[in-house]
Design an enzyme around this catalytic site. Structure first.
Site, short mmCIF file in Angstrom:
data_model
loop_
_atom_site.label_atom_id
_atom_site.label_comp_id
_atom_site.label_asym_id
_atom_site.label_seq_id
_atom_site.Cartn_x
_atom_site.Cartn_y
_atom_site.Cartn_z
CG ASP A 1 -1.24 1.44 1.57
OD1 ASP A 1 -2.89 1.41 0.55
OD2 ASP A 1 -0.96 1.87 2.09
CG ASP B 1 -1.71 7.40 0.06
OD1 ASP B 1 -0.75 7.73 -0.89
OD2 ASP B 1 -3.50 7.01 -0.02
#
Length: 319
Positions: free
Chosen positions: A72, A74
């Protein structure tokens, strides 16, 4: 002669004492050698147990090319949300007005305070970004994205997560970003970090021009898991041997898909879920952030004021 007679007993006495000392030393040596041998055997037995059942096996496995890693973006690879940093860069280049910047700034403040992805904020950011890029050429946004990365994103990469990704690369495995950010932005970040590529939200374009619509939906939550599943099938990967890394409970579907899930800088819900399932945890934040979501009101007001000040500063520079 008298002196010699006086010395003779001393020589005999010293010799006797030497023999006694030698015998005592030999006996002590036998005892200590037995003790040392016993200690060595015990140490070897303990080492054998440790090798048989290590607390954390060596991972990633070098040469396992049927495995890959999915990260991922962010708050896992990068502090904050990529789409908000991208919005700041577009504002600087007069793609939109101060009103839109305030919305971007508030969403970023929320993200940094709460440390979680709020679906409403993500949806608002998506709609704003689509309206901003509508009518612009994909090549133009890619070129600007390179500049924005240098301006707002490069110094926000978590070194710890970067090292995790590099370990997979060093093991000969592919490493992919998986993010709700536009695939063009995600691809730029992946290339700058030396990663294999990126899975991101795909905006529709016709003849190289953005239409303001999405292909499908935002790559978020269950959509990420579906993207990873599809890529694994296309790449011939064994998901049971793959790893996934995320900070958000929204990515539990993706983390649950692989054999090696990691919670990195986890939000409260993901931390609890990871501990219940004995997933590995990594936290590269300060103690304040790691303490998590119960943030005093004063801190929230201060952060909001900081975000507002930053927005105003950017506006003044523009003028």
């Amino acid at each position: 002669m008298a002196a010699q007679g006086w010395l003779t007993p001393r020589r005999r006495s010293a010799t006797a004492r030497s023999v006694l000392a030698g015998e005592a030393a030999a006996e002590a040596a036998r005892k200590t050698s037995q003790q040392l041998e016993q200690e060595r055997e015990e140490a070897a037995a303990q080492a054998g147990l440790a090798e048989a059942a290590p607390a954390e096996p060596e991972f990633p496995v070098v040469g396992d090319t049927e495995a890959a890693a999915f990260f991922d973006l962010d708050n896992t690879v990068m502090q904050g949300a990529a789409i908000f940093h991208f919005g700041r860069g577009l504002y600087k280049r007069k793609f939109f007005q101060r009103r839109e910047l305030a919305r971007f700034a508030w969403a970023q403040v929320w993200f940094r305070l709460a440390g979680v992805e709020d679906p409403e904020h993500m949806q608002e950011a998506r709609d704003s970004a689509l309206s901003i890029v509508k009518g612009h050429r994909v090549s133009e946004l890619m070129s600007i994205g390179e500049e924005i990365y240098d301006e707002y994103m490069a110094d926000r990469i978590w070194p710890g997560t970067r090292a995790l990704a590099q370990a997979h690369l060093d093991a000969g495995q592919k490493v992919w970003l998986v993010t709700a950010a536009p695939v063009e932005t995600a691809t730029i970040i992946a290339r700058r970090l030396g990663l294999t590529g990126a899975l991101g939200t795909v905006a529709e374009s016709v003849d190289g021009v953005y239409t303001g619509k999405l292909v499908g939906e935002l790559l978020h939550g269950p959509a990420k898991a579906e993207a990873v599943r599809a890529l694994a099938a296309a790449e011939g990967l064994d998901l049971a041997r793959c790893a996934a890394y995320s900070d958000s409970h929204n990515d539990i579907p993706m983390l649950s898909l692989v054999g090696h899930p990691y919670a990195v800088n986890p939000d409260t819900k993901l931390r609890r879920h990871a501990k219940e399932r004995d997933w590995r945890l990594r936290d590269y934040r300060t103690g304040r952030k790691a303490a998590k979501v119960g943030i005093p009101a004063a801190a929230g007001v201060g952060a909001l004021a900081g975000g507002t000040a930053a927005a105003l500063a950017l506006h003044r520079r523009r003028r």
